[in-house]
Design a protein around this motif. Sequence first.
Motif, mmCIF file in Angstrom:
data_model
loop_
_atom_site.group_PDB
_atom_site.id
_atom_site.type_symbol
_atom_site.label_atom_id
_atom_site.label_comp_id
_atom_site.label_asym_id
_atom_site.label_seq_id
_atom_site.Cartn_x
_atom_site.Cartn_y
_atom_site.Cartn_z
ATOM 1 N N LEU A 153 7.028 5.829 -10.684
ATOM 2 C CA LEU A 153 6.001 5.148 -9.895
ATOM 3 C C LEU A 153 6.435 3.750 -9.482
ATOM 4 C CD1 LEU A 153 2.904 6.549 -11.765
ATOM 5 C CD2 LEU A 153 3.986 7.354 -9.669
ATOM 6 N N ARG A 154 6.030 3.350 -8.260
ATOM 7 C CA ARG A 154 6.506 2.111 -7.667
ATOM 8 C C ARG A 154 5.596 0.959 -8.088
ATOM 9 N NH1 ARG A 154 7.873 6.612 -4.116
ATOM 10 N NH2 ARG A 154 5.839 7.270 -4.891
ATOM 11 N N VAL A 155 6.223 -0.158 -8.419
ATOM 12 C CA VAL A 155 5.514 -1.299 -9.012
ATOM 13 C C VAL A 155 4.459 -1.851 -8.065
ATOM 14 C CG1 VAL A 155 5.796 -3.671 -9.838
ATOM 15 C CG2 VAL A 155 7.465 -1.924 -10.461
ATOM 16 N N PHE A 187 0.805 -1.232 0.000
ATOM 17 C CA PHE A 187 0.000 0.000 0.000
ATOM 18 C C PHE A 187 0.832 1.274 0.000
ATOM 19 C CE2 PHE A 187 0.327 1.112 4.567
ATOM 20 C CZ PHE A 187 0.847 -0.072 5.078
ATOM 21 N N ASP A 188 0.224 2.297 -0.569
ATOM 22 C CA ASP A 188 0.752 3.657 -0.579
ATOM 23 C C ASP A 188 -0.207 4.433 0.313
ATOM 24 O OD1 ASP A 188 1.302 6.094 -3.279
ATOM 25 O OD2 ASP A 188 1.484 6.231 -1.099
ATOM 26 N N PRO A 189 0.148 4.659 1.572
ATOM 27 C CA PRO A 189 -0.832 5.205 2.512
ATOM 28 C C PRO A 189 -1.334 6.596 2.124
ATOM 29 C CG PRO A 189 1.363 5.195 3.492
ATOM 30 C CD PRO A 189 1.471 4.464 2.197
ATOM 31 N N LEU A 190 -0.422 7.391 1.557
ATOM 32 C CA LEU A 190 -0.857 8.707 1.114
ATOM 33 C C LEU A 190 -0.207 9.015 -0.221
ATOM 34 C CD1 LEU A 190 -2.685 10.779 2.777
ATOM 35 C CD2 LEU A 190 -0.780 12.244 2.215
ATOM 36 N N ASP A 191 -1.004 8.968 -1.282
ATOM 37 C CA ASP A 191 -0.471 9.187 -2.630
ATOM 38 C C ASP A 191 -0.739 10.628 -3.052
ATOM 39 O OD1 ASP A 191 0.420 8.294 -5.377
ATOM 40 O OD2 ASP A 191 -1.615 9.022 -5.789
ATOM 41 N N GLY A 192 0.298 11.278 -3.587
ATOM 42 C CA GLY A 192 0.145 12.666 -4.040
ATOM 43 C C GLY A 192 0.528 13.654 -2.947
ATOM 44 N N TYR A 222 2.892 -0.932 -5.156
ATOM 45 C CA TYR A 222 1.747 -0.237 -4.530
ATOM 46 C C TYR A 222 1.248 0.957 -5.321
ATOM 47 C CZ TYR A 222 6.063 1.732 -2.628
ATOM 48 O OH TYR A 222 7.351 2.224 -2.479
ATOM 49 N N GLU A 223 1.747 1.147 -6.550
ATOM 50 C CA GLU A 223 1.148 2.158 -7.437
ATOM 51 C C GLU A 223 0.817 1.520 -8.783
ATOM 52 O OE1 GLU A 223 4.385 5.002 -6.975
ATOM 53 O OE2 GLU A 223 3.068 6.385 -5.897
ATOM 54 N N VAL A 224 1.833 0.990 -9.487
ATOM 55 C CA VAL A 224 1.620 0.468 -10.836
ATOM 56 C C VAL A 224 0.689 -0.748 -10.836
ATOM 57 C CG1 VAL A 224 2.775 -0.604 -12.819
ATOM 58 C CG2 VAL A 224 3.818 1.370 -11.664
HETATM 59 MN MN MN Z 1 2.141 7.442 -4.575
#
Ligand code: MN
Length: 336
Positions: free
Chosen positions: A276-278, A118-123, A280-282
């Motif tokens: 971008l990270r594979v 997971f990406d707890p807070l994206d952006g 938890y994003e891609v």
């Molecule tokens: Mn992100």
Amino acid sequence: HAADALRTDLMTLTRHVLNEQSKHPEARGDLTILLNHIVLGCKFVCSAVNKAGLAHLIGLAGETNVQGEEQKKLDVLSNQVFVKALTSSGRTNVLVSEEDEEAIFVPEKLRGRYCVVFDPLDGSSNIDCGVSIGTIFGIYMLEAGKAGTVDDLLKAGTSMVAAGYCMYGSSCTLVLSTGEDVNGFTLDPSLGEFILTHPHIRIPEKGKIYSVNEGNAKNWDEPTTKFVEKAKFPEDGSSPRSLRYIGSMVADVHRTLLYGGIFMYPADKKSPNGKLRVLYEVFPMSFLVEKAGGQAFTGKQRALELVPKKIHERSPIFLGSYDDVEEVKELYKQYG
Ligand code: MN
Ligand code: AHG
Ligand code: MN
Ligand code: MN
């Protein structure tokens, strides 16, 4: 009359997931319990984001993460909330977060069958100015009897069993697929429930929007340059496409899913694997876009078929409307 004004047959996220679960008699409800804990995390982050400015949650936390990024207070807070929610669910085993350098191994007594990335807070760069941000998650199932190591997460994205994101924007919207179709839910703050508002999301075959950080154009490769050139100066006399770039992947992908078009974070000379990270994003976003009828491509292969070697590995990504990504694939064949 009055009764019609208020929807009385509320399809909440929990009820929707239970309906999905009932299609699998062998299911023991573990995924339902896990998703409920993820939803709790999203509700907490939503409320923290909404009052960030008032609760002094704006600004830097004074630490730097493994990505070399200065962590914002909300990055750290959101990460703590999700680690605790996932661990306490009793359904998880190995966790990978953007904000933690190493994988997290759940204590023995709380271990379950799922691994969550997971990406707890994206952006995060958009927090301080109040622009939409989000949370992204992907769920893998451990093979029966396995203890759970990092290797269980270094697999192709095709083995993901569920993925989703929550966007903290003008409304709090959670988009989820548990392997079949893609459904969108909007948080009703008066009930504290996510209500089904976007059933069976299908991405338009072709879009009129392209989404990329044009500031990196100097370093783009030939296929990307050609694609953007054609978007701005179409040779066939069609009208140019519109550029929309929010800078939060969750918001740019959400718009792409609903309106169609293509979202790109290409490789460039400075970052040959893009940004971008594979895990938890891609992967989660590619999973959702494919389940909604679109495509996700790395410039070399179908994004979900990539097998990462490290938990914070990056990859270029082109995802969105089926026909738009097909155009990128053609250009990589020609100029790649
Ligand atoms: Mn992100
Ligand atoms: P995060 O805030 O989780 O580190 O992710 C930021 C990512 C993604 O949300 C967005 O698409 C991209 O960074 C924007 O990068 P640029 O500012 O380089 O365009
Ligand atoms: Mn970050
Ligand atoms: Mn993040």
